[in-house]
Design a protein around this motif. Structure first.
Motif, PDB file in Angstrom:
ATOM      1  N   SER A  55       9.773 -13.534  -4.471  1.00 41.07           N
ATOM      2  CA  SER A  55       9.425 -13.976  -3.171  1.00 41.07           C
ATOM      3  C   SER A  55       8.411 -15.000  -3.205  1.00 41.07           C
ATOM      4  O   SER A  55       7.578 -15.184  -4.360  1.00 41.07           O
ATOM      5  N   CYS A  56       8.180 -15.780  -2.173  1.00 40.19           N
ATOM      6  CA  CYS A  56       7.133 -16.584  -1.968  1.00 40.19           C
ATOM      7  C   CYS A  56       5.904 -16.095  -1.844  1.00 40.19           C
ATOM      8  O   CYS A  56       4.805 -16.569  -2.252  1.00 40.19           O
ATOM      9  N   LEU A  60       2.593 -16.561  -3.963  1.00 41.18           N
ATOM     10  CA  LEU A  60       1.430 -16.932  -3.428  1.00 41.18           C
ATOM     11  C   LEU A  60       0.424 -15.839  -4.000  1.00 41.18           C
ATOM     12  O   LEU A  60      -0.973 -16.217  -4.291  1.00 41.18           O
ATOM     13  N   ASN A  81       0.361 -19.229  10.853  1.00 39.52           N
ATOM     14  CA  ASN A  81       0.724 -19.289   9.483  1.00 39.52           C
ATOM     15  C   ASN A  81       1.523 -17.795   9.277  1.00 39.52           C
ATOM     16  O   ASN A  81       1.215 -17.195  10.242  1.00 39.52           O
ATOM     17  N   PHE A  82       2.269 -17.505   8.181  1.00 35.85           N
ATOM     18  CA  PHE A  82       2.958 -16.421   7.876  1.00 35.85           C
ATOM     19  C   PHE A  82       1.984 -15.385   7.377  1.00 35.85           C
ATOM     20  O   PHE A  82       0.787 -16.211   6.802  1.00 35.85           O
ATOM     21  N   VAL A 127      -0.008 -25.130   4.458  1.00 36.88           N
ATOM     22  CA  VAL A 127       1.524 -24.638   4.786  1.00 36.88           C
ATOM     23  C   VAL A 127       2.181 -26.061   5.291  1.00 36.88           C
ATOM     24  O   VAL A 127       1.742 -26.687   6.132  1.00 36.88           O
ATOM     25  N   ASP A 153       1.806 -23.936  -0.014  1.00 36.14           N
ATOM     26  CA  ASP A 153       2.599 -22.933   0.700  1.00 36.14           C
ATOM     27  C   ASP A 153       3.906 -23.824   1.155  1.00 36.14           C
ATOM     28  O   ASP A 153       3.982 -24.278   2.428  1.00 36.14           O
ATOM     29  N   ALA A 155       6.796 -22.834   1.462  1.00 37.28           N
ATOM     30  CA  ALA A 155       7.999 -21.898   1.495  1.00 37.28           C
ATOM     31  C   ALA A 155       9.123 -22.437   2.286  1.00 37.28           C
ATOM     32  O   ALA A 155      10.277 -21.941   1.894  1.00 37.28           O
ATOM     33  N   GLN A 156       8.681 -23.514   3.401  1.00 33.44           N
ATOM     34  CA  GLN A 156       9.801 -23.947   4.036  1.00 33.44           C
ATOM     35  C   GLN A 156      10.117 -25.519   3.564  1.00 33.44           C
ATOM     36  O   GLN A 156      10.835 -26.192   4.046  1.00 33.44           O
ATOM     37  N   SER A 177       9.930 -20.572  -1.169  1.00 35.24           N
ATOM     38  CA  SER A 177      10.683 -19.231  -0.611  1.00 35.24           C
ATOM     39  C   SER A 177      12.178 -19.697  -0.625  1.00 35.24           C
ATOM     40  O   SER A 177      12.567 -20.472  -0.105  1.00 35.24           O
ATOM     41  N   LYS A 182      15.605 -19.448   4.925  1.00 35.24           N
ATOM     42  CA  LYS A 182      15.202 -20.693   4.415  1.00 35.24           C
ATOM     43  C   LYS A 182      16.586 -21.752   4.209  1.00 35.24           C
ATOM     44  O   LYS A 182      17.736 -21.130   4.089  1.00 35.24           O
ATOM     45  N   GLU A 188      16.412 -12.817  -1.001  1.00 34.59           N
ATOM     46  CA  GLU A 188      14.943 -12.673  -1.147  1.00 34.59           C
ATOM     47  C   GLU A 188      14.830 -13.678  -2.432  1.00 34.59           C
ATOM     48  O   GLU A 188      15.434 -13.709  -3.396  1.00 34.59           O
ATOM     49  N   GLY A 189      13.594 -14.287  -2.601  1.00 33.80           N
ATOM     50  CA  GLY A 189      13.324 -15.066  -3.709  1.00 33.80           C
ATOM     51  C   GLY A 189      12.543 -16.107  -3.611  1.00 33.80           C
ATOM     52  O   GLY A 189      11.913 -16.199  -2.434  1.00 33.80           O
TER      53      GLY A 189
END
Ligand SMILES: Cc1ncc(COP(=O)(O)O)c(C=O)c1O
Length: 385
Positions: A55-56, A60, A81-82, A127, A153, A155-156, A177, A182, A188-189
Motif C-alpha cells: 500500500s501507499c 510512507l 491529509n489522509f 501531498v 506522497d 498516492a493520487q 497508491s 486511484k 490494494e497496493g
C-alpha cells in the motif's frame, strides 16, 4: 440518476492477467511479474529504484524507516491529509507537525511550512492533492536550505507531472497508491520510488522483514538473516499482474477521466464566473491526471446542503479529508492545540464529484444536473457577503 462516487475500471485484460498469473507456479511476491512491473516503472518514470508495496501507507512507513526518523524528530505535513503519513511518523516515535495549505490547490503552502521548520525537522511530506503538483521549486529550495528530506506522497499522483517530471520522482522518496479509489489500481497496493542508493539498499531490506533475503536470491550471500528493522511489505504476484494490466491501459484510463473532468469543468465554469462556487486551480507547472474534480462552496452550511441535494438527485458527491490536527487523535494524544483556519475552512466547504472512466458517456447529464442543483441551492442571495 444513480451515480456511485467511485468504480474501479476492470475489464477483460485484467481478468486475463490474473488468471494467467494464477496459472504460474509463483504467486508469492517478488516473482517474475513483480520484477517486470518494477522494471517498467523504473523505465517509464526514469527512476533508479521502484519497489512494489502492499500500500501507499506502507510506502510512507518505509520512507520514515529508511530516513531514520525517530524520537525527537519532527516531520512537517499538511493537516488536510489522509492519516497514513501521520501514522508513519507516529509509529517511529517521532512527531507530525501540521502546516497550512493553499486554498487554490489544497497543497501545502511553502511559506507556512518554512515557519514550522526547527532544528528537529527531519523531513517534509508533501501531498500532491488530486494529482495536481505541489510548488516543487519552493519545496526543493526548502529541503536544500534546511537539509531536510522531501517525501512526496503521490498516492493520487500516478501519471501526473511537475514541469514534465513525474510526481513521486522529484523528492528523495516518492510513494504511490494503487488502492481501488486511484486512477490505476490493483485493489490494494503501492510503490516506493527513489534515486538514492543508500535509501534503496535499506528499503530492499525493510520491505523483506528486515532481512537480506533479496541479496540471497541474487546469490550475493550464502544464507539470509535478520539485519535491520523491517516488515512484510511485498505484494503477491497476483496483484502485480492486475497492476500490470492496468498500467498497460493507463493512457485510455487517463483520457476517459480527462473527458469527464473537462465536461464538468466546462459546464461549471459559469458558476465560478458568477461567484457561486470556487474550484481547483491548475498551476502552470502542473500537468494533472484528472484524479479528482472538486468545487468549494462559501460556507460549510452551503456545502452540507449541496451534498444532500446532489444525493437526492442520485449523484454520490462527497467531502474529503477531515483535518488531522483537530481530529480526536490530533487533539487528545498529539496535543495539537493550534488552529489552522485555511485548512479547516477548505475541508468544510469541499465537494468532490464522481470521476471515473465509465462515466465518459454520462458526464454531460451529470454536469447538467449538478449545475441545476448548485444554482437551486446556492441562490445569488446567499453569495452576497
Ligand atoms: C494522500 C494519501 N496518502 C496515502 C493514502 C493511503 O493509500 P493506501 O490506501 O494505498 O495505503 C491515501 C489514500 O487515499 C491518500 O489519499
Amino acid at each position: 440518476m444513480d451515480i456511485p462516487f467511485n468504480k474501479p475500471y476492470i475489464g477483460e485484460e485484467e481478468r486475463k492477467a490474473v488468471v494467467e498469473a494464477l496459472d504460474q507456479d509463483v504467486i508469492h511476491g517478488d516473482g517474475p511479474t513483480t520484477e517486470r512491473v518494477q522494471s517498467f516503472l523504473e523505465d517509464w518514470l526514469e527512476i533508479d529504484h521502484a519497489f512494489l508495496m502492499t500500500s501507499c501507507t506502507h510506502a510512507l512507513e518505509m520512507a520514515m524507516m529508511t530516513l531514520d526518523v525517530g524520537p525527537g524528530d519532527e516531520v512537517i505535513m499538511p493537516s488536510f491529509n489522509f492519516v497514513s503519513s501521520a501514522n508513519a511518523v507516529v509509529l517511529q516515535g517521532a512527531t507530525p507537525v501540521f502546516a497550512e495549505i493553499r486554498p487554490d490547490t489544497m497543497n501545502l503552502d511553502p511559506e507556512a511550512v518554512e515557519e514550522k521548520i526547527t532544528p528537529d525537522t527531519k523531513a517534509i511530506v508533501l501531498v500532491h492533492y488530486g494529482g495536481v503538483a505541489c510548488d516543487m521549486d519552493a519545496f526543493l529550495e526548502l529541503g536544500e536550505k534546511y537539509d531536510v528530506a522531501i517525501v512526496e506522497d503521490a498516492a493520487q499522483g500516478v501519471d501526473a507531472y511537475w514541469q514534465g517530471e513525474p510526481l513521486g520522482t522529484i523528492g528523495e522518496i516518492g510513494c504511490y497508491s494503487f488502492h481501488d479509489t486511484k486512477n490505476v489500481t490493483s485493489g490494494e497496493g503501492g510503490a516506493f520510488l527513489t534515486d538514492d542508493e543508500e535509501i534503496a539498499r535499506r528499503a530492499e531490506i525493510v520491505r523483506e522483514k528486515g532481512t537480506n533475503r533479496s541479496a540471497f536470491y541474487r546469490g550475493e550471500v550464502d544464507k539470509y538473516s535478520w539485519v535491520d528493522e523491517g516488515s512484510s511489505y511485498i505484494p503477491s504476484d497476483l496483484l502485480a499482474a492486475l497492476l500490470e494490466a492496468q498500467l498497460d491501459r493507463r493512457d485510455e484510463i487517463k483520457e476517459k477521466r480527462k473527458q469527464v473532468w473537462t465536461t464538468y469543468r466546462e459546464a461549471l465554469r459559469p458558476l465560478v464566473d458568477d461567484g457561486l462556487i470556487e474550484w481547483q486551480t491548475i498551476p502552470e507547472y502542473a500537468d494533472p491526471n484528472y484524479h479528482l474534480f472538486y468545487l468549494r462552496t462559501h460556507t460549510p452550511e452551503e456545502r452540507d446542503e449541496l451534498l444532500n441535494a446532489l444525493k437526492e438527485e442520485g449523484i454520490q458527491a462527497t467531502f474529503h479529508y477531515v483535518p488531522l490536527h483537530s481530529s480526536p487523535y490530533g487533539r487528545n494524544t498529539l496535543r495539537c492545540m493550534e488552529e489552522l483556519p485555511v485548512t479547516q475552512h477548505c475541508s468544510e466547504t469541499l465537494i468532490r464529484l464522481p470521476v471515473y472512466p465509465q462515466l465518459e458517456k454520462r458526464a454531460e447529464s451529470i454536469a447538467r444536473v449538478a449545475v441545476e442543483t448548485i444554482r437551486e441551492v446556492l441562490s445569488p442571495a446567499s453569495v452576497v457577503r
